[in-house]
Scaffold this motif. Structure first.
Motif, short mmCIF file in Angstrom:
data_model
loop_
_atom_site.label_atom_id
_atom_site.label_comp_id
_atom_site.label_asym_id
_atom_site.label_seq_id
_atom_site.Cartn_x
_atom_site.Cartn_y
_atom_site.Cartn_z
N ARG A 276 0.87 -1.14 0.12
CA ARG A 276 -0.13 0.05 -0.02
C ARG A 276 0.72 1.16 0.05
O ARG A 276 0.60 1.95 -0.65
N ALA A 277 2.04 1.21 0.55
CA ALA A 277 2.90 2.43 0.75
C ALA A 277 3.44 2.73 -0.61
O ALA A 277 3.23 3.85 -1.11
N ALA A 278 3.79 1.71 -1.43
CA ALA A 278 4.25 1.91 -2.74
C ALA A 278 3.25 2.44 -3.61
O ALA A 278 3.51 3.12 -4.47
N GLU A 279 1.79 1.98 -3.38
CA GLU A 279 0.97 2.70 -4.10
C GLU A 279 0.66 3.89 -4.10
O GLU A 279 0.21 4.70 -4.91
N SER A 280 0.92 4.52 -2.69
CA SER A 280 0.79 6.00 -2.27
C SER A 280 1.97 6.64 -2.56
O SER A 280 1.82 8.09 -2.42
N GLY A 281 2.91 6.27 -3.28
CA GLY A 281 4.21 7.17 -3.70
C GLY A 281 5.20 6.84 -3.03
O GLY A 281 6.37 7.50 -3.15
N ILE A 282 5.19 5.98 -1.83
CA ILE A 282 6.30 5.96 -0.71
C ILE A 282 7.43 5.06 -1.59
O ILE A 282 7.05 3.91 -2.20
N GLN A 283 8.55 5.67 -1.47
CA GLN A 283 9.77 4.69 -2.54
C GLN A 283 10.72 3.97 -1.35
O GLN A 283 11.47 3.02 -1.55
N VAL A 284 10.58 4.47 -0.08
CA VAL A 284 11.58 3.94 0.92
C VAL A 284 10.83 3.91 2.34
O VAL A 284 10.17 4.81 2.64
N ILE A 285 11.04 2.61 2.77
CA ILE A 285 10.54 2.29 4.08
C ILE A 285 11.61 2.12 5.13
O ILE A 285 12.43 1.07 4.89
N ASP A 286 11.92 3.11 6.01
CA ASP A 286 13.26 2.95 6.81
C ASP A 286 12.99 2.30 7.98
O ASP A 286 11.84 2.85 8.98
N MET A 287 13.49 1.03 8.33
CA MET A 287 12.77 0.32 9.59
C MET A 287 13.55 0.79 10.65
O MET A 287 13.40 0.36 11.88
N GLY A 288 14.71 1.58 10.65
CA GLY A 288 15.37 2.10 11.73
C GLY A 288 16.51 1.16 12.33
O GLY A 288 16.36 -0.26 11.92
N ARG A 289 17.42 1.87 12.92
CA ARG A 289 18.58 1.12 13.40
C ARG A 289 18.24 0.11 14.37
O ARG A 289 17.30 0.16 15.10
N GLY A 290 18.61 -1.09 14.39
CA GLY A 290 18.28 -2.18 15.52
C GLY A 290 18.36 -3.42 14.86
O GLY A 290 17.73 -3.66 13.76
N GLN A 291 19.05 -4.45 15.67
CA GLN A 291 19.03 -5.81 15.12
C GLN A 291 17.77 -6.60 15.44
O GLN A 291 17.70 -6.95 16.58
#
Length: 360
Positions: A276-291
């Motif tokens: 859904r994010a890609a459909e709305s124009g989002i190009q990157v999902i940054d999941m954040g630092r952390g293992q």
């Protein structure tokens, strides 16, 4: 270099428009935690937030949002919550970080998610990976990557989703909802997760709850809070609250109902969210630092963020070093060693179970 200090509410439209223009001119600043809207909202709840407006002659060339704590200790806005920190500044501008601190009345500025290309990186620091879901070539290209590199995880997640539908009802995804009720459901799941795993419950602080509520109600072209929930039938099973710019969505508060844990609802949700994010124009999902295991399974790229501090010479900086640096180095050693990391995680979870039992 000249600096004018202001509380976020004191910034006018010309300053805010300049901030947005500088942010959008540099791909490295494309993160909602670096947006003026985030600092403005936190500033409504925390009076210690300040913004250094940096001038070169008559021109504004940068913005440095920070929190000023006792002894002149500077921290990022909403320190401990943010996955991107630093200045937003004009390309090729020269900013002396030590002089900037003095002009801001700071003895130290500490950071743990400083983005790349920062003047603050002149100081000693440690770099850490920040996993991303890169959707610039589209969702189909991303899932093709998963099938090739995380094929077992991808196929198993789809199979579990089909089983969940058979057992509990049709899967429905409510993306970017403005409803408050599911937000509070998500907060409840996340608070329980913090307690269960022995971590500090961030939502025990009322200002953090109110911050998330205000950010959910914010929806502009440049910046918005994004709540999305996955349902099985009419029952919410997993969700996430994050923030977006035009093209970047940051992972912030993902959680799920542990009653559905056997179906891997978090992975089901992240795949739905990416589509859904890609459909709305989002190009990157940054999941954040952390293992985290789920990040390793879902990522198809990484950014780098830095941890460290910039300090002037003085007693306050010395006290801060004694209080913070040895602890940070010890934590880094534990996180870098798989055996120590697993041991520490087990200890925290045991503590969480004991704490829950005592509270019950």
């Amino acid at each position: 270099m000249r600096v004018s200090l202001a509380h976020p509410r004191e910034l006018g439209a010309p300053e805010l428009n300049r901030w947005r223009a500088l942010q959008e001119a540099h791909a490295g600043f494309d993160n909602p935690f670096l947006s003026p809207e985030f600092t403005l909202t936190v500033g409504e709840l925390r009076d210690l937030v300040r913004v250094a407006v940096i001038y070169d002659g008559a021109d504004i060339v940068g913005f440095f949002p920070f929190e000023r704590h006792p002894l002149g200790i500077g921290k990022p806005v909403a320190a401990g919550l943010t996955d991107a920190q630093g200045l937003v500044h004009a390309k090729d501008v020269e900013i002396d970080p030590h002089r900037l601190l003095r002009l801001c009345g700071l003895s130290v500025y500490e950071f743990d998610h400083l983005v790349a290309g920062q003047p603050m990186l002149a100081a000693r620091h440690e770099s850490h990976p920040s996993p991303i879901i890169d959707l610039r070539d589209g969702y189909e290209t991303y899932t093709a990557f998963l099938r090739e590199h995380s094929g077992k995880t991808y196929k198993t997640t789809l199979a579990k989703q089909r089983k969940l539908e058979r057992d509990a009802g049709e899967i429905r995804h409510d993306y970017a909802t403005s409803r408050v009720e599911p937000l509070h459901t998500l907060i409840g799941w996340k608070a329980e997760q913090y307690r269960r795993t022995g971590r500090t419950d961030r939502f025990a602080h009322r200002w953090i709850v109110e911050l998330v509520e205000r950010l959910q109600a914010t929806d502009t072209e440049h910046f918005a809070g994004v709540l999305d929930m996955v349902y099985a039938g009419d029952v919410p099973i997993a969700g996430h609250f994050g923030l977006r710019t035009r093209t970047t969505l940051v992972g912030w508060f993902p959680a799920y109902d542990t009653a559905y844990a056997k179906y891997s609802p978090g992975l089901i949700h992240h795949l739905a969210m990416a589509e859904r994010a890609a459909e709305s124009g989002i190009q990157v999902i940054d999941m954040g630092r952390g293992q985290k295991e789920y990040k390793d399974k879902l990522k198809n790229g990484e950014y780098e963020v830095a941890e460290g501090r910039v300090a002037t010479v003085g007693p306050a900086a010395g006290v801060h070093w004694l209080m913070r640096v040895p602890v940070r180095k010890t934590r880094a050693t534990v996180l870098a060693n798989p055996v120590l990391h697993r041991t520490a995680d087990r200890v925290l979870k045991t503590f969480g179970r004991l704490r829950t039992a005592l509270q019950s």
